[in-house]
Enzyme design. Structure first.
Site, mmCIF file in Angstrom:
data_model
loop_
_atom_site.group_PDB
_atom_site.id
_atom_site.type_symbol
_atom_site.label_atom_id
_atom_site.label_comp_id
_atom_site.label_asym_id
_atom_site.label_seq_id
_atom_site.Cartn_x
_atom_site.Cartn_y
_atom_site.Cartn_z
ATOM 1 N N ASP A 88 -55.296 -60.895 -15.086
ATOM 2 C CA ASP A 88 -56.227 -61.805 -14.482
ATOM 3 C C ASP A 88 -57.298 -62.309 -15.282
ATOM 4 O O ASP A 88 -58.147 -61.319 -15.569
ATOM 5 C CB ASP A 88 -57.010 -61.173 -13.180
ATOM 6 C CG ASP A 88 -57.838 -62.168 -12.300
ATOM 7 O OD1 ASP A 88 -57.796 -63.333 -12.688
ATOM 8 O OD2 ASP A 88 -58.414 -61.561 -11.549
ATOM 9 N N ASP B 89 -57.740 -69.439 -15.748
ATOM 10 C CA ASP B 89 -57.432 -68.212 -14.950
ATOM 11 C C ASP B 89 -56.147 -67.861 -14.694
ATOM 12 O O ASP B 89 -55.249 -68.416 -13.664
ATOM 13 C CB ASP B 89 -58.173 -68.441 -13.665
ATOM 14 C CG ASP B 89 -58.010 -67.453 -12.949
ATOM 15 O OD1 ASP B 89 -57.717 -66.066 -13.129
ATOM 16 O OD2 ASP B 89 -58.553 -67.475 -11.684
#
Ligand SMILES: *[C@@H]1O[C@H](CO)[C@@H](O)[C@H](O)[C@H]1NC(C)=O
Ligand SMILES: *[C@@H]1O[C@H](CO)[C@@H](O)[C@H](O)[C@H]1NC(C)=O
Length: 442
Positions: free
Chosen positions: A104, A295
């Site tokens: 992440d 992201d």
């Protein structure tokens, strides 16, 4: 499972409700994270103070700076649920326990569901707190993400990924999580953004490797696979691509990597500035705030209200969804959405397959570009775009710490190529029924 819509820590303070009937439960993906001021800015003073006091309190020391040969290594990535999340394997403790964690770049904490977890979905792999090298603490930490939260206590142990080991990695041993935060087969999240965002106060694994001169370059690269558009992707997990720690692997891209420095001087998210968005060759008017977080932990592509509305107004028959699905748009399935994004340099096409999440009503498909801010006012340092996997599957991405930059390159043929023009695969339409894609309330 499909709930990893956004792992990005909450970006903006909840806006005053535009209509009395709506409340924060209808503004999913927007939660107040710890360490944010009322205006949504990261409260750096509080972050730094918390981090320093934690490190002092628990005697956590910086990793040994033993000289090692700097290397770069490819880590195998898995693709969960047809492009919903991308994960890799890490080992923890002595003897080591192995887990899959979401990679992440939109957050900075590392956590694992622990054997003391009260609210983890059944089947979640759990970290047994039996390691001989484990140090636990009673210090409670809550981690807030766009799609839920996890809480637990700080712990420290040896953590390895591929050939790399950090002997005193601080992480959160999670004892409670909201449903849908990670898939039941995944044990946690490895945050790959900068340490200033870490609610745990811990230095992220990747930054420790950089500081310890373990990597040949202070960077990591991603090639992420696409299974959304293949009839065979009903498997729960598929090959997810390659995460290269310490460099980039030219097998997966072609041409140059176009690096663009992070704007500003604060290192938090992997930020870029969206400079243009186009649809079928026509440019889409952007609003005034176009800071973007790049992201890998967010499945879709979120943007600010103005730009998202302007985009969908160019699509004949597109309709804004309401209720639980507010923020999303549906469009006639036979429409090819050939969108491109740029960040001040080249324009990067997005495969129409990635823009189409499948049929939600007869002939109507859900679009991957959604309104993430929903009218909330955005602080000037806060991203209003979340550039997730919908976009990142179309490029090779390099996250470089020094000088801090994000680079994109065209995918090589070996990596499927970066062509943005393949037809929309209607057979993929029902891969993800609408309910699982709807933004989550509460
Ligand atoms: C790049 O990936 C290819 C294919 O997996 C592999 O054979 C090669 O060793 C990798 N190169 C580097 C420098 O890691
Ligand atoms: C979408 O693209 C495909 C392949 O290029 C083409 O066959 C189809 O006609 C296009 N559909 C529309 C509505 O333009």
């Amino acid at each position: 499972m499909y709930w990893v819509l956004s792992l990005l820590p909450a970006l903006v303070a909840a806006a005053p409700s535009p209509q009395p009937a709506s409340n924060v439960h209808h503004v999913p993906l927007i939660r107040r994270a710890p360490f944010r001021t009322a205006s949504g800015f990261i409260d750096m003073d509080r972050l730094v103070a918390a981090k320093d006091s934690l490190r002092l309190k628990y005697g956590f020391v910086t990793p040994d700076q033993v000289q090692r040969r700097a290397t770069q290594t490819d880590i195998t990535v898995g693709n969960q649920g047809g492009d919903v999340s991308y994960f890799a394997q890490v080992s923890v403790g002595t003897p080591s326990q192995t887990f899959n964690v979401v990679l992440d770049t939109g957050s900075s904490d590392l956590w694992f569901a622990s054997s003391q977890c009260r609210t983890c979905p059944s089947g979640t792999p759990l970290l047994q707190l039996t390691s001989s090298s484990l140090q636990t603490s009673s210090n409670a930490v809550t981690l807030s993400y766009g799609s839920g939260s996890a809480s637990g206590t700080l712990a420290q142990d040896t953590v390895s990924m591929g050939p790399y080991t950090v002997s005193n990695q601080i992480f959160v041993a999670v004892s409670d999580m909201t449903s849908g935060l990670v898939d039941g087969k995944l044990a946690g999240i490895m945050g790959l953004a900068f340490d200033s965002l870490a609610a745990s106060g811990a230095t992220p694994f990747w930054e420790t490797l950089v500081q310890g001169n373990q990597l040949s370059s202070p960077e990591f690269g991603f090639f992420l696979t696409r299974f959304l558009d293949t009839a065979t992707s009903t498997q729960e997990t598929d090959p997810g691509g390659v995460f290269t720690l310490g460099g980039s692997n030219s097998t997966f891209f072609t041409g140059n990597i176009e690096f663009i420095n992070l704007p500003g001087s604060t290192q938090s998210f992997w930020l870029q500035q969206v400079s243009s968005l186009s649809l079928n060759g026509n440019s889409v008017a952007l609003g005034s705030s176009n800071l973007a977080a790049i992201d890998t932990g967010t499945t879709l592509l979120g943007g600010p209200t103005t730009a998202v509305q302007n985009f969908w107004q160019q699509v004949n028959g597109a309709q804004a969804l309401t209720g639980q699905s507010q923020g999303f748009w549906a469009f006639p399935c036979q429409t090819n959405l050939s969108a491109s994004l740029s960040f001040g340099g080249k324009s990067w096409p997005i495969n129409p397959a990635d823009m189409n999440l499948g049929e939600i009503a007869r002939g109507f498909c859900m679009g991957a570009l959604f309104d993430v801010t929903q009218g909330a006012s955005i602080g000037s340092g806060t991203p209003s775009w979340i550039v997730g996997d919908t976009f990142l599957k179309n490029v090779y991405t390099v996250f470089r710490a020094n000088p801090a930059a994000v680079g994109f390159a065209e995918l090589s043929n070996a990596a499927g190529g970066s062509s943005g023009t393949s037809p929309v695969p209607l057979h993929a339409a029902l891969l993800h029924p609408p309910s699982v894609w709807a933004p989550r309330g509460g």
